[in-house]
Design a protein around this motif. Sequence first.
Motif, PDB file in Angstrom:
ATOM      1  N   ALA A 151       0.739  -1.234   0.157  1.00 49.37           N
ATOM      2  CA  ALA A 151       0.073  -0.107   0.000  1.00 49.37           C
ATOM      3  C   ALA A 151       0.829   1.170   0.154  1.00 49.37           C
ATOM      4  O   ALA A 151       0.142   2.245  -0.227  1.00 49.37           O
ATOM      5  N   GLY A 152       2.002   1.032   0.474  1.00 48.81           N
ATOM      6  CA  GLY A 152       3.116   2.314   0.303  1.00 48.81           C
ATOM      7  C   GLY A 152       2.901   3.306   1.453  1.00 48.81           C
ATOM      8  O   GLY A 152       3.099   4.429   1.320  1.00 48.81           O
ATOM      9  N   PHE A 153       2.727   2.810   2.717  1.00 44.81           N
ATOM     10  CA  PHE A 153       2.657   3.527   3.738  1.00 44.81           C
ATOM     11  C   PHE A 153       4.066   4.461   4.059  1.00 44.81           C
ATOM     12  O   PHE A 153       5.189   3.841   3.596  1.00 44.81           O
ATOM     13  N   ASP A 154       4.173   5.262   4.551  1.00 45.27           N
ATOM     14  CA  ASP A 154       5.476   6.212   5.186  1.00 45.27           C
ATOM     15  C   ASP A 154       6.385   5.135   5.872  1.00 45.27           C
ATOM     16  O   ASP A 154       7.416   5.215   5.690  1.00 45.27           O
ATOM     17  N   SER A 155       5.653   4.168   6.578  1.00 45.97           N
ATOM     18  CA  SER A 155       6.297   3.305   7.553  1.00 45.97           C
ATOM     19  C   SER A 155       5.442   2.155   7.822  1.00 45.97           C
ATOM     20  O   SER A 155       4.406   2.170   8.177  1.00 45.97           O
ATOM     21  N   LEU A 156       6.349   1.034   7.876  1.00 41.32           N
ATOM     22  CA  LEU A 156       5.501  -0.071   8.240  1.00 41.32           C
ATOM     23  C   LEU A 156       6.407  -0.651   9.342  1.00 41.32           C
ATOM     24  O   LEU A 156       7.621  -0.986   9.102  1.00 41.32           O
ATOM     25  N   LYS A 157       5.628  -1.027  10.609  1.00 38.78           N
ATOM     26  CA  LYS A 157       6.471  -1.745  11.498  1.00 38.78           C
ATOM     27  C   LYS A 157       5.841  -2.857  12.026  1.00 38.78           C
ATOM     28  O   LYS A 157       4.659  -3.132  12.073  1.00 38.78           O
ATOM     29  N   LEU A 158       6.568  -3.994  12.717  1.00 40.43           N
ATOM     30  CA  LEU A 158       6.069  -5.124  13.319  1.00 40.43           C
ATOM     31  C   LEU A 158       6.175  -4.924  14.856  1.00 40.43           C
ATOM     32  O   LEU A 158       7.646  -4.633  15.199  1.00 40.43           O
ATOM     33  N   ASP A 159       5.457  -5.383  15.636  1.00 37.04           N
ATOM     34  CA  ASP A 159       5.923  -5.480  16.927  1.00 37.04           C
ATOM     35  C   ASP A 159       5.612  -6.563  17.579  1.00 37.04           C
ATOM     36  O   ASP A 159       4.622  -7.674  17.239  1.00 37.04           O
ATOM     37  N   THR A 160       6.569  -7.000  18.544  1.00 36.74           N
ATOM     38  CA  THR A 160       6.713  -8.462  18.883  1.00 36.74           C
ATOM     39  C   THR A 160       6.933  -8.391  20.415  1.00 36.74           C
ATOM     40  O   THR A 160       8.057  -7.860  20.864  1.00 36.74           O
ATOM     41  N   VAL A 161       5.901  -8.919  21.160  1.00 36.40           N
ATOM     42  CA  VAL A 161       6.065  -9.119  22.638  1.00 36.40           C
ATOM     43  C   VAL A 161       6.935 -10.462  22.892  1.00 36.40           C
ATOM     44  O   VAL A 161       6.567 -11.600  22.465  1.00 36.40           O
TER      45      VAL A 161
END
Length: 340
Positions: A151-161
């Motif tokens: 989709a082209g977001f400015d930033s893509l992050k993944l969160d891992t607990v």
Amino acid sequence: MPLLDRFGRPLRSLRISVTDRCNLRCQYCMPERDYVWLPRESLLSFEETAAIVDAFSTLGMNRVRITGGEPLLRRDLAVLIESLAARPAIEDLALTTNGVLLASHASALRSAGLHRITVSLDTLDRARFVSLARTDDLGRVQAGIEAAAAAGFDSLKLDTVVIRDVNDDEIVPLLEYARGVGAELRFIEYMDVGGATRWTRSSVVSRREILSRLEAHYGAVLAVDEETSAPADRFVLPDGTTFGIISSTTEPFCASCDRSRLTADGVWLLCLYAATGTDLRRPIRAGATREDLQRLIQAVWSVRADRGAEERLGMDRETTLIPVRSLKKDAHLEMHTRGG
């Protein structure tokens, strides 16, 4: 002049929960069988939410993150995103999701003006995902991540607990997966706020240990030198790959915290650990003007002295913060109501 609390922390970031409902039952957030839910009629309308945002933004708040529960369960969420994105005062508009419904929403969210997106991903193993989340939806989450990347977001992050003896053996594989999809991974220390009724001190994998394991695999890991109030400290691997660690449990960052939280029914919380909050729904439904809300926000923030994570660090660490019997009496104490 910026609005400052008693420790000189500005009011800059607002996390807005749009629902307390969630379609997963992750063991670190919602491990119990039954929950008390907010009455649907108490939820803020999008118009009410936008009006509250306007009051905050005139006082210096310029960053908004949409949360839940699972925010994509809220019908027509893109309408709210479009409304907030159109406000020049909001310089950063982000959303956190578990990703289950993201594949069918990513494009619309981007088109509505969402800047950044964060997806929770705690394992790459299907059986482990089922054990952690109590649903068989890993494939849907990964499809959502792929859709977000496209989709082209400015930033893509993944969160891992990261939880000891649960998923801490996947630190390296998860980092490799994030790199492969063009996302930045953030490791989060297991916290004992809200509904984390199964938390124990021994289950926490600390920032220091995470870094040690990554250095053993990749070589020297360097800290990224940057001035920011973001919750994650960022690091870089020898090949240039960046990642973050949110170390609220062992190395709290209360001194720089400029975040507060708005629950889906309009309770404003000054800290993730706060026992109570300020009701903003009541005055707005009673006809309060933007100036009325501004005065209320100013009065509350100016005396803010919350240091929840730091105070918790000095308490008895063998017990969970809030017992189940208290959670069942007040839905606002739950992590899924507060927006994490």
